[in-house]
Design a protein around this motif. Structure first.
Motif, PDB file in Angstrom:
ATOM      1  N   ILE A   1       0.851  -1.191   0.000  1.00 22.69           N
ATOM      2  CA  ILE A   1       0.000   0.000   0.000  1.00 22.69           C
ATOM      3  C   ILE A   1       0.887   1.241   0.000  1.00 22.69           C
ATOM      4  CG2 ILE A   1      -1.796   1.274   1.237  1.00 22.69           C
ATOM      5  CD1 ILE A   1      -2.606  -1.416   2.501  1.00 22.69           C
ATOM      6  N   TYR A   2       0.735   2.075  -1.025  1.00 17.98           N
ATOM      7  CA  TYR A   2       1.530   3.300  -1.104  1.00 17.98           C
ATOM      8  C   TYR A   2       0.630   4.495  -0.855  1.00 17.98           C
ATOM      9  CZ  TYR A   2       4.927   6.682  -2.626  1.00 17.98           C
ATOM     10  OH  TYR A   2       5.800   7.745  -2.654  1.00 17.98           O
ATOM     11  N   GLU A   3       0.916   5.257   0.170  1.00 14.72           N
ATOM     12  CA  GLU A   3       0.102   6.407   0.578  1.00 14.72           C
ATOM     13  C   GLU A   3      -1.387   6.109   0.509  1.00 14.72           C
ATOM     14  OE1 GLU A   3       1.852   9.789  -1.449  1.00 14.72           O
ATOM     15  OE2 GLU A   3       3.363   9.926   0.157  1.00 14.72           O
ATOM     16  N   GLY A   4      -1.780   5.004   1.131  1.00 11.47           N
ATOM     17  CA  GLY A   4      -3.192   4.646   1.258  1.00 11.47           C
ATOM     18  C   GLY A   4      -3.776   3.883   0.077  1.00 11.47           C
ATOM     19  N   LYS A   5      -2.997   3.793  -1.032  1.00  9.14           N
ATOM     20  CA  LYS A   5      -3.533   3.113  -2.218  1.00  9.14           C
ATOM     21  C   LYS A   5      -2.869   1.740  -2.418  1.00  9.14           C
ATOM     22  CE  LYS A   5      -3.271   5.362  -6.082  1.00  9.14           C
ATOM     23  NZ  LYS A   5      -2.849   6.728  -6.409  1.00  9.14           N
ATOM     24  N   THR A   6      -3.695   0.722  -2.615  1.00 10.94           N
ATOM     25  CA  THR A   6      -3.129  -0.600  -2.868  1.00 10.94           C
ATOM     26  C   THR A   6      -2.512  -0.632  -4.256  1.00 10.94           C
ATOM     27  OG1 THR A   6      -4.852  -1.558  -1.512  1.00 10.94           O
ATOM     28  CG2 THR A   6      -3.635  -3.076  -2.933  1.00 10.94           C
ATOM     29  N   ILE A   7      -1.286  -1.119  -4.337  1.00 10.10           N
ATOM     30  CA  ILE A   7      -0.596  -1.184  -5.632  1.00 10.10           C
ATOM     31  C   ILE A   7      -0.650  -2.618  -6.136  1.00 10.10           C
ATOM     32  CG2 ILE A   7       1.562  -0.748  -6.857  1.00 10.10           C
ATOM     33  CD1 ILE A   7       0.455   1.769  -5.545  1.00 10.10           C
ATOM     34  N   GLU A   8      -1.286  -2.796  -7.263  1.00  7.37           N
ATOM     35  CA  GLU A   8      -1.334  -4.138  -7.867  1.00  7.37           C
ATOM     36  C   GLU A   8      -0.209  -4.269  -8.884  1.00  7.37           C
ATOM     37  OE1 GLU A   8      -3.247  -6.314  -6.703  1.00  7.37           O
ATOM     38  OE2 GLU A   8      -4.880  -5.195  -5.727  1.00  7.37           O
ATOM     39  N   GLY A   9       0.332  -5.457  -8.974  1.00  2.66           N
ATOM     40  CA  GLY A   9       1.337  -5.745 -10.005  1.00  2.66           C
ATOM     41  C   GLY A   9       2.513  -4.779 -10.008  1.00  2.66           C
ATOM     42  N   MET A  10       3.169  -4.667  -8.864  1.00  9.48           N
ATOM     43  CA  MET A  10       4.348  -3.784  -8.779  1.00  9.48           C
ATOM     44  C   MET A  10       5.403  -4.248  -9.771  1.00  9.48           C
ATOM     45  SD  MET A  10       5.683  -1.195  -7.190  1.00  9.48           S
ATOM     46  CE  MET A  10       5.444  -0.847  -5.460  1.00  9.48           C
ATOM     47  N   ASN A  11       5.989  -3.303 -10.493  1.00 11.13           N
ATOM     48  CA  ASN A  11       7.123  -3.618 -11.369  1.00 11.13           C
ATOM     49  C   ASN A  11       8.099  -2.449 -11.301  1.00 11.13           C
ATOM     50  OD1 ASN A  11       6.288  -1.551 -13.181  1.00 11.13           O
ATOM     51  ND2 ASN A  11       4.770  -2.970 -14.029  1.00 11.13           N
ATOM     52  N   PRO A  12       9.295  -2.616 -11.840  1.00 11.42           N
ATOM     53  CA  PRO A  12      10.312  -1.570 -11.683  1.00 11.42           C
ATOM     54  C   PRO A  12       9.850  -0.199 -12.176  1.00 11.42           C
ATOM     55  CG  PRO A  12      11.326  -3.569 -12.501  1.00 11.42           C
ATOM     56  CD  PRO A  12       9.843  -3.821 -12.505  1.00 11.42           C
ATOM     57  N   LYS A  13       9.060  -0.193 -13.249  1.00  9.00           N
ATOM     58  CA  LYS A  13       8.606   1.079 -13.807  1.00  9.00           C
ATOM     59  C   LYS A  13       7.652   1.773 -12.838  1.00  9.00           C
ATOM     60  CE  LYS A  13       6.689   2.855 -18.114  1.00  9.00           C
ATOM     61  NZ  LYS A  13       5.225   2.880 -17.970  1.00  9.00           N
TER      62      LYS A  13
END
Ligand SMILES: Nc1ncnc2c1ncn2[C@@H]1O[C@H](COP(=O)(O)OP(=O)(O)OP(=O)(O)O)[C@@H](O)[C@H]1O
Ligand SMILES: [Mg+2]
Length: 501
Positions: free
Chosen positions: A63-75
């Motif tokens: 979770i980044y600043e309250g938002k769930t991040i799906e499919g994290m990748n380098p970009k």
């Protein structure tokens, strides 16, 4: 209370059946530094690679600043401002500092030509904002490891890093350089950057971190505010969950004849007048600041660097060493300071890396007996407690500390007459250090002459029979056993003299 910048919830990671992370959670606040500690192979680097999108997690939530991040990748990570300075640096030696800072994102003019003027002045601005005194036009190949690291940090800042991850940033820095880096971390914190700081050096954790998370064998143990931890011993206890004793385990070994002797070695602009000798069974500590010429002497003995003058004698016989091959055939082994550049063949397996220097020992003739190679590699895997699923693993899949043990195993099998160790415990955890020290002692007992270069004063004091201290390319003093103490070593390293008794 402000919102967390980043939350990791119950992260797991499996590598073909091996569980490297078993439900690890971590909360990172803006403008604070979070320590991540644990023994070699605990899962620190893996957690970080998941955060930067280098690895995909098996399960869990980012979770980044309250938002769930799906499919994290380098970009995606980069867009969010998540940057990492890895254990092995990512600097192109043939490019300038400015080019390295803007690698792949150089400002361009019309027709896509690089705008050199703007690039150099932008680079200068970033360097100045971090109080790094380097000329953007200098070639990166001329920089020390510490300086290269500063350039990586400058690169991250130029790309608006919100989260800066440092994986063992000080493992190859001198005390002074470490101090510069730690104040840089303070500066980043005051700019609101969140820092994740991975280190095996507990005093640094206490110095810069606000909170610390402890991992053990991929398991989340605890997160604590640093001011609630009662010193290094308590933190180490949480990491290893067993009592550590007899750290150095130095035993007196009867000394044999002189095995290696150097006479007035000189390399213009780097070192001069280097004369010393080491007996069989003796551990000669080589102390001094990073950059005082220690590694270069080792490289000259191993045939990597040519000499302008001087003689090297093995068993009283003058030898001519012009390549590592000749060094090895004269009985010299070398555990290098920089694993990636000179120590390991990363694409090869653990077994191949362990046996790299032993081909002639194992093969009666031209080819290697696979069974025998495996037996020996297995024996040393146990002796040094190398954590790997199996010997066929690519060596690059091992944790940093375990790669270091593999290099040491390689030379232990070879049983050289002389073994040069350059920062033998770089990146190695507190528990594993004990394994390495006892194996070094074991080799001394078998009659190997050991030259141990180290920036860790405790290590020099704990292990050496005799110490030479380098200062700006010259030996500034020699200490016999009774005179080996931190004060004398530090005085000589800065060009001073030994306190008279
Ligand atoms: N790509 C991979 N394939 C298979 N196993 C892996 C891979 N990367 C890591 N591992 C395994 O996961 C475990 C955790 O390794 P990791 O590198 O995260 O440890 P670490 O805590 O960073 O240790 P160190 O202090 O030695 O750097 C180790 O057992 C390692 O061998
Ligand atoms: Mg690691």
């Amino acid at each position: 209370m402000s919102t967390p910048r980043l939350q990791l919830n119950h992260i797991t990671k499996e590598f073909s059946g091996v569980k490297a992370l078993k439900g690890v959670s971590l909360t990172l606040m803006p403008g604070s530094a979070h320590g991540l500690v644990g023994e070699n192979g605990a899962g620190k680097s893996t957690l970080i690679k998941i955060l930067t999108g280098a690895y995909a997690k098996t399960s869990g939530e980012i979770i980044y600043e309250g938002k769930t991040i799906e499919g994290m990748n380098p970009k995606k990570a980069k867009e969010l401002g998540i940057h990492c300075i890895y254990q092995e640096l990512n600097i192109a030696n043939h490019l300038s500092i400015a080019e390295n800072i803007f690698l792949g994102e150089q400002p361009t003019k019309m027709l896509g030509l690089i705008d050199w003027k703007k690039m150099n002045s932008d680079a200068q601005a970033v360097l100045s904002s971090l109080q790094i005194e380097l000329d953007p036009k200098t070639m990166a190949g001329e920089l020390s490891i510490a300086q290269k690291q500063m350039i990586e940090i400058a690169r991250a800042i130029s790309q608006n890093a919100n989260v800066l991850i440092m994986d063992e940033p000080t493992s190859s820095l001198s005390e002074r350089e470490t101090e510069v880096l730690l104040s840089l971390v303070e500066k980043l914190k005051s700019k609101g950057v969140s820092v994740i700081y991975v280190s095996h050096r507990m005093p640094e954790i206490f110095r810069v971190c606000d909170t610390v998370t402890i991992l053990r064998d991929g398991t989340y143990i605890q997160t604590l505010p640093v001011d609630q931890i009662d010193g290094t011993n308590d933190l180490v206890q949480l990491m290893v969950n067993r009592k550590l004793e007899d750290f150095f385990g130095k035993t007196e070994v009867p000394l044999k004849d002189i095995v290696i002797e150097t006479r007035k070695l000189r390399k213009d602009g780097i070192f001069k007048d280097i004369s010393f000798s080491v007996r069989g069974g003796e551990i000669l500590g080589v102390a001094g600041l990073v950059g005082s010429g220690r590694t270069e002497i080792a490289e000259a003995l191993f045939g990597v660097m040519s000499l302008n003058e001087g003689e090297i004698l093995i068993d009283g016989r003058k030898v001519n060493i012009k390549s590592p091959r000749e060094a090895i055939s004269n009985g010299i082994g070398f555990v290098t300071e920089n694993r990636k550049e000179t120590g390991l063949v990363l694409k090869r397996s653990v077994m191949e890396n362990i046996s790299l220097a032993n081909l002639s020992l194992l093969s009666g003739g031209m080819f290697v007996s696979n069974k025998k190679e495996k037996e020996i590699a297995n024996l040393y895997k146990q002796k040094l407690n190398i954590k790997t699923a199996n010997l066929e693993q690519r060596i690059s899949n091992l944790s940093g500390g375990n790669q270091q043990k593999a290099i040491l195993a390689r030379w232990m099998i070879q049983k050289p007459k002389v073994l040069i160790l350059d920062e033998p415990c770089r990146g190695v955890d507190v528990g594993a250090k004990t394994d390495i020290y006892s194996q070094i002692t074991e080799m001394a007992k078998q009659g190997t002459a050991i030259i141990m270069i180290s920036s860790e004063v405790d290590e020099i004091v704990g292990m050496s029979d005799r110490v030479i201290v380098m200062h700006e390319g010259e030996i500034s003093g020699e200490l016999s056993r009774v005179d080996i103490n931190p004060d004398n070593i530090i005085n000589l390293a800065f060009g001073g003299t030994v306190n008279a008794k």
